[in-house]
Design an enzyme around this catalytic site. Structure first.
Site, short mmCIF file in Angstrom:
data_model
loop_
_atom_site.label_atom_id
_atom_site.label_comp_id
_atom_site.label_asym_id
_atom_site.label_seq_id
_atom_site.Cartn_x
_atom_site.Cartn_y
_atom_site.Cartn_z
N ASP A 86 0.96 -1.08 -0.01
CA ASP A 86 0.15 0.02 0.01
C ASP A 86 0.86 1.24 -0.02
OD1 ASP A 86 -2.68 -0.79 -0.25
OD2 ASP A 86 -2.52 -1.30 2.08
N ASP B 109 -3.17 25.81 12.10
CA ASP B 109 -3.92 24.56 11.32
C ASP B 109 -2.99 23.29 12.04
OD1 ASP B 109 -4.23 22.41 9.72
OD2 ASP B 109 -3.46 23.65 7.89
N THR C 126 -14.48 25.24 4.82
CA THR C 126 -13.84 26.46 4.32
C THR C 126 -12.63 25.78 3.30
OG1 THR C 126 -12.37 27.06 6.28
CG2 THR C 126 -14.75 28.25 5.96
N ARG C 127 -11.79 24.92 4.17
CA ARG C 127 -10.45 24.47 3.76
C ARG C 127 -9.58 25.43 3.62
NH1 ARG C 127 -12.32 22.50 -1.82
NH2 ARG C 127 -10.62 21.15 -2.07
N ALA D 137 -13.03 22.13 7.54
CA ALA D 137 -13.15 21.32 6.28
C ALA D 137 -13.89 21.96 5.27
CB ALA D 137 -13.69 19.96 6.96
N SER E 59 -7.24 28.04 6.44
CA SER E 59 -6.82 28.48 7.68
C SER E 59 -6.22 29.77 7.83
CB SER E 59 -5.89 27.53 8.50
OG SER E 59 -4.63 27.36 7.87
#
Lengths: 569, 704
Positions: free
Chosen positions: B314, B351, B386-387, B384, B389
């Site tokens: 992975d 953030d 506004t995405r 989340a 900082s």
């Protein structure tokens, strides 16, 4: 040893190598069922045989059915040959009016020719009618060789195929081996023998007056044709008792070279065919390389021992420069005799152009040991190939773990079942050779046949069972093997050496064929380089040969040190 | 992990362990159990035989009791050394098993009589012994309780201490539903409560399996071990034939050696070295895996690991760190890159996501910026929705975040963004990275004549932050090593093919599977297997289970679901997917050790012949002394020395058997060349030296 001698040896080996590749590639094509030049003429004949026998050539057999067909064919062959030998007095082509062959000798001889051993407890020219020689023995010279090739093909397919349930069709392989390979080659080689002066006639013996005025009976017959298949099929059963030392079987130096060439070429070509069939021609040459290393060491040892001669004779004033010439034909010389000795025993041929009994102890040790190694150098037609595969499987298993993977040979994983079967096969030779020798060595009725006492006598016993179990058929001589004990026990050894060996090998082939073919990678054990050649030589020597050393120490080895110390037997 | 590794290492040389192993090695002499090992069994039988002969010699005063007594003693030592090797290998697992067993015994379970009952506290609980729980039972586990058996959480959420299994004391959260619903018997609930549906049969829980495994109780011969045993049994049989028939042949020659001498010949020829060490090698291999905190459900899986051709890894967590990290600041023309870095730093202070932390770290690292002291500022934390900082200062606002969010904040459409900006966004996306934009908005006070001050804002795009999957350091070299070993690495990722290709190139994997669904994985494994390749993979989710089951080696993470753990044939207690590579190496090392000692053992035979054969017949044929190339003092000392060498070599090789031969990641050809040289040629030469030295000692001590 001389440079000239080595050049002669190199010449013969060179001729073999030149012929092996084209013949091997031709066989790969033939046994794959592809069209070749020969199929124009032979194709209809081949299909005719299938039609006659009701065989459908497309229908393939699993290992059990294949082996079953082979055993059934051999049983029928035994019955017919036994009948011919017993009844030869009433059968045609018997100009000398020979009696029927006695039961134990007929049993021994039938088994012997059936198993490609061609051990002869009789003198051919004084026992066998022309009919027995041709319709009986010569037929089996072809069929036993073709059977060996068929079995080798089945084992080859175990590696060339992935996840396969079948190994081919025995009847097809048998027919093709005879029709496309053995017959045409025999025809050519027989004509070549005629050209060198070997007789080819249906006439009986002729009487000649010698220079002293005595009358001598000189046996004749269809010698050249018998000689061709005897060598090509690594049978070794001569027309005459003296085998290839007889001037009619082996008239001159050229015939001698042809004899050695025809012994080696088919077996060598089969290894090339193996490589081609499994998709890696280099693999075939690697196997041939390992064979070559051991075989040439054997040649060198015989050559050295024989040219060194016997110090006891030198002490008596004989010229030591010629080495030991007892039992050798001057027209062949030391070098080509040494080559013949090693080749005929490294192969399971057993034709002889010198008296092995008369070799120096070390010279006699070589043929004995080469047969004991399992007749894989390069072995009898077919049988040598599958024997070599068994050793390759063991070599890969023993050392292959050292690369950190489950060992695989040509993409087939070697697991417990394969090892079990391979070990079963390898066990047969020591069991038959040492077992019977140990009994014979203490059995008074068996010992009565011995001509020599001491270690040399033990060598004769060992050689007899070694030759029988190894399906070689050469005789050390000096031992009267035509007694019920020897006839029966050598016959059993021959059966063990052929069928006791090949049945586990075929089971192994069946199990390998069913496996998926693993893809090669940088982590795969490489089996086509010099490293593998060295490893294979080591394994053949240690697993195949070491167990015989205690016995050999009491035979030729002690005889050698005794000779050096001034004792003879 | 490494600390634990060390403590267990010291156990190997623990005197208490040695004493216990010595006692065990005597117990293991029982012929019934020894019969599993044909080589050593034969040795034991002949040792008993020679002991009888010694007694006969001793009481009848015939023969040479001093000689036969010594041979008998050394034959017994040979057997004892072999059983000792096995005992010491087993002993190393026992301490761990004892600790595990303590966690299992005396556990009581609170079984729910009516699992459907809504409230767990309504008195429908019965106390039962943990060992009497059956699959399907539902139990209640509350804070402080030990989870009584393996199971699946059907209700509740709890923090669980799994240190009994993993050795890791940090608590983990387990909850109903999803990929973290599996619990393991023997672990402890620290807080809250859960209802667990039992999934394991009594006595077959994970801990039970682990105990059995480390103790070697359940040990069955692995496929290669089985094949090797067959080979060794076959060789034993061959040499048995050679020695028994020698009796007849020697009788002919009038040179019959004594039975004691024939036995000595037999024992030195049969492969006692590898026969004695075989099971110890296997146990030690499993232990090595356990020390790496990986548990294999069968030895077969360990061997298969050595055979693996293709590794499915992975991307996230194995090849790259789990998170995207800031790798570069791309300033727009006219913007000082230091200014961009400062702005990015300030905007990211609030953030707390790993991405935000990585931006701070990059700004501090690359530009040597100090953590700025900000007063009178308002932090805008990352959300989340506004995405974005950022930080609002008195004069300006700084924002960083997803490109479209930043543009929106700045009041620009994407067409209005400068072309250099758009080009940089494109470049970063194409390379597989994620661009974040940084913007500065200044409050401008304009004073028009005769009017109040009008405030408006002015936005300036400063540049971009390049976030990318950071490939773990050193992973490329490991893949190169794997490639040299002939193992193909394949990266599995949910990324689009473009991104996947970029990371694949950077990490140096051979191939990748992009936008991979569980079905894709399964199909890929099948395709590889059809091509004759063995596949290993690791996984933790329930949707990994089919692929784990299909793979030849499936390593499930201990933190994964019950389904995944049952589908795989190994469980990694540390839940570290990188370990797949170590697992492969351990598998290879196990096979190599076996191969090396087999080759060594078989090659030894040549020298032993030269020692014993002349001695065997020298009485009848003194001339055979010429073969005594080692110039051993006397026939008796030669035979005794060979037997002693044969016994001592087992003890001398125990450390190698337990430690494993040194492993290097090179191709099979060079591995073989090296190992053949060391163990093949070494095996040929070593006994010549060893037997000669022992002979000198034996002669000096007047033992023969």
């Amino acid at each position: 040893m001389t440079i000239n001698g080595w050049l002669q040896i190199a010449l013969v080996i060179g001729l073999v190598l030149i012929a092996a590749r084209p013949l091997g590639l031709y066989m790969a094509a033939v046994f794959d069922g592809r069209r070749t030049l020969a199929s124009v003429a032979l194709g209809p004949v081949e299909r005719g045989f299938y039609w006659l026998a009701g065989v459908s050539p497309e229908k393939e057999q699993g290992w059990l059915a294949y082996t079953g067909a082979m055993l059934m064919f051999s049983a029928l062959g035994f019955a017919s040959l036994y009948a011919i030998l017993r009844l030869q007095a009433w059968l045609p082509l018997n100009p000398q009016g020979f009696e029927g062959v006695p039961p134990d000798l007929a049993f021994n001889t039938a088994i012997s020719f059936l198993t490609n051993t061609n051990w002869q407890a009789y003198g051919g020219e004084t026992t066998m009618s022309h009919f027995s020689q041709m319709a009986g023995l010569a037929v089996h010279n072809f069929l036993s060789a073709a059977t060996g090739i068929a079995l080798a093909l089945a084992v080859t397919r175990a590696f060339s195929r992935g996840a396969a349930a079948t190994l081919g069709n025995f009847w097809v392989d048998l027919t093709r081996a005879t029709l496309y390979v053995l017959l045409p080659l025999s025809l050519l080689v027989a004509l070549a023998f005629v050209a060198t002066g070997a007789p080819q006639t249906f006439a009986g013996a002729v009487d000649a007056a010698t220079l002293e005025g005595a009358k001598q009976t000189i046996a004749l017959g269809p010698v050249a044709s018998q000689e061709a298949i005897k060598q090509l099929g690594t049978n070794g059963g001569g027309f005459f008792n003296a085998n290839a030392a007889h001037p009619f079987e082996n008239p001159n130096a050229f015939a001698n070279i042809l004899q050695i060439w025809s012994m080696l070429t088919v077996s060598a070509a089969l290894l090339v065919m193996f490589g081609k069939a499994v998709g890696a021609e280099r693999q075939g040459w690697a196997l041939l390389g390992a064979v070559g290393v051991i075989l040439l060491s054997g040649v060198a040892l015989v050559y050295a021992a024989e040219t060194a001669g016997n110090p006891l004779l030198a002490a008596l004033g004989l010229d030591p420069a010629q080495g030991n010439l007892e039992g050798k034909e001057l027209r062949f010389g030391q070098a080509l005799t040494a080559l013949y000795v090693a080749v005929t025993t490294g192969l399971s041929c057993g034709a002889v152009n010198a008296m092995h009994d008369s070799l120096t102890p070390l010279g006699g040790f070589v043929p004995l040991f080469l047969i004991q190694l399992g007749e894989v150098l390069p072995g009898g037609v077919g049988s040598g190939l599958y024997g070599l595969v068994v050793f390759a499987v063991l070599a890969v298993f023993i050392a292959g773990l050292m690369v950190g993977r489950t060992p695989e040979f040509l993409g087939k994983k070697i697991e417990a079942r394969e090892i079990k079967l391979a070990m079963l096969a390898v066990l047969i030779l020591p069991l038959a050779i040492l077992g019977f020798s140990a009994v014979a060595a203490v059995l008074p009725s068996a010992l009565a046949s011995l001509a020599n006492a001491g270690p040399h006598g033990l060598s004769e016993i060992l050689y007899t069972y070694t030759s029988a179990a190894g399906n070689n058929g050469s005789a050390f001589a000096g031992l009267n093997a035509n007694t019920p004990w020897w006839n029966v026990t050598t016959a059993i050894s021959m059966i063990l050496g052929r069928f006791g060996y090949v049945i586990p090998v075929m089971a192994m082939a069946g199990s390998l064929a069913a496996k998926k073919k693993a893809a090669p990678s940088a982590g795969t054990f490489p089996t086509d380089g010099p490293l593998f050649v060295g490893l294979l030589v080591g394994v053949i020597f240690i697993v195949g040969g070491l167990q015989f050393f205690p016995a050999l120490a009491l035979g030729p080895i002690v005889e050698h040190v005794l000779m050096l110390a001034g004792k003879t037997f | 992990m490494s600390a634990k590794f060390k403590t267990r290492r010291t156990l190997l040389f623990d005197p208490a362990l040695l004493i216990e192993a010595a006692a065990d090695s005597v117990r293991k002499l029982n012929p019934k159990t020894l019969m599993r090992n044909p080589v050593i069994f034969v040795t034991e039988v002949v040792a008993a035989l020679v002991t009888l002969l010694w007694l006969r010699d001793y009481f009848s005063a015939t023969g040479s009791p001093f000689f036969s007594g010594q041979i008998a003693a050394w034959l017994w030592f040979t057997v004892l050394f072999a059983t000792f090797a096995e005992a010491i290998a087993e002993g190393r697992g026992k301490a761990q098993a004892a600790a595990l067993r303590a966690s299992r015994s005396d556990t009581m379970a609170k079984r729910l009589i009516d699992p459907q009952g809504r409230d767990h506290l309504d008195g429908v609980i019965e106390n039962v012994n943990a060992l009497s729980l059956n699959p399907g039972d539902v139990v209640l586990v509350e804070a402080g309780d030990i989870i009584p058996s393996d199971g699946e959480i059907v209700e509740g959420v709890a923090s669980v201490n799994e240190s009994a299994i993993t050795g890791e004391s940090a608590a983990v959260i387990r909850e109903a539903g999803g990929d973290r619903s599996a619990v393991t018997g023997g672990t402890t609930v620290l807080s809250d409560w859960i209802k667990v549906r039992v999934t394991a049969q009594p006595g077959e829980t994970f801990v039970d399996r682990m105990i059995a495994l480390v103790e070697g109780a359940e040990r069955q011969k692995t496929p290669n071990e089985l094949a090797l045993s067959v080979l060794l049994a076959g060789l034993t049989l061959i040499f048995l034939i050679a020695v028994v028939t020698l009796y007849g042949l020697a009788a002919y020659s009038g040179a019959v050696p004594s039975v004691v001498v024939l036995v000595a010949l037999l024992v030195t020829l049969i492969p006692t070295t590898i026969g004695g060490l075989l099971s110890a090698i296997g146990i030690a291999g499993m232990n090595r895996l356990v020390r790496f905190n990986v548990l294999a459900t069968s030895g077969r899986a360990v061997e298969a690991a050595g055979d693996v051709d293709t590794l499915l890894l992975d991307k996230t967590g194995t090849i790259t760190f789990g998170n995207r990290m800031a790798s570069e600041f791309v300033a727009l023309p006219g913007v000082d890159s230091r200014r961009l870095a400062e702005a990015a730093l300030l905007a990211s202070l609030a953030d707390e996501t790993p991405e935000g932390r990585s931006i701070v770290a990059l700004a501090k690292g690359d530009f040597g910026l100090a953590e700025p002291e900000v007063f009178d500022a308002r932090a805008i934390p990352f959300a989340a929705q506004t995405r974005l900082s950022g930080l609002d200062l008195s004069t300006k606002s700084l924002r960083k975040g997803a490109v479209d969010s930043v543009l929106k904040f700045a009041g620009l459409s994407s067409e209005q963004a400068p072309p250099e900006f758009r080009a940089a966004v494109d470049r970063i996306s194409r390379s597989g990275g994620t661009p974040l934009a940084v913007v500065e908005t200044r409050n401008v006070q304009a004073h028009a004549v005769g009017a109040d001050a009008v405030a408006f804002t002015e936005s300036e795009l400063l540049g971009l932050i390049h976030l990318k999957d950071v490939v773990k350091p050193g992973i490329k070299a490991r893949f190169a090593a794997l490639r040299a070993m002939g193992i193909k690495t394949v990266m599995i990722t949910g990324d689009n093919p473009l991104t996947a290709a970029a990371i694949a190139t950077e990490a140096g994997v051979d191939d990748f599977l992009a936008e991979a669904t569980p079905e894709d994985k399964l199909n890929f494994i099948r395709k590889e297997q059809t091509g004759g390749r063995l596949v290993a993979m690791c996984g933790d989710g329930t949707n990994d289970a089919p692929a784990l089951a299909q793979a030849d080696v499936g390593v499930a993470m201990q933190s994964g679901t019950q389904a995944a753990r049952e589908a795989g044939n190994m469980v990694d207690l540390d839940s570290d997917p990188t370990k797949l590579i170590e697992v492969v190496e351990i598998g290879k090392q196990l096979l190599m050790t076996r191969g090396a000692l087999t080759t060594f053992s078989i090659a030894n035979d040549v020298a032993k012949y030269f020692a014993i054969l002349p001695a065997l017949f020298v009485a009848a044929y003194p001339e055979l002394g010429a073969l005594n190339v080692m110039h051993l003092a006397s026939p008796q000392s030669a035979i005794l020395s060979a037997v002693i060498f044969n016994a001592i070599i087992i003890i001398a090789l125990i450390p190698l058997a337990l430690k494993g031969v040194s492993y290097r990641a090179v191709g099979a050809a060079s591995l073989l060349r090296r190992n053949l040289l060391v163990y093949g040629l070494g095996g040929l030469a070593a006994p010549f030296v060893g037997i000669k030295l022992i002979d000198v000692a034996v002669t000096a001590l007047n033992l023969a």
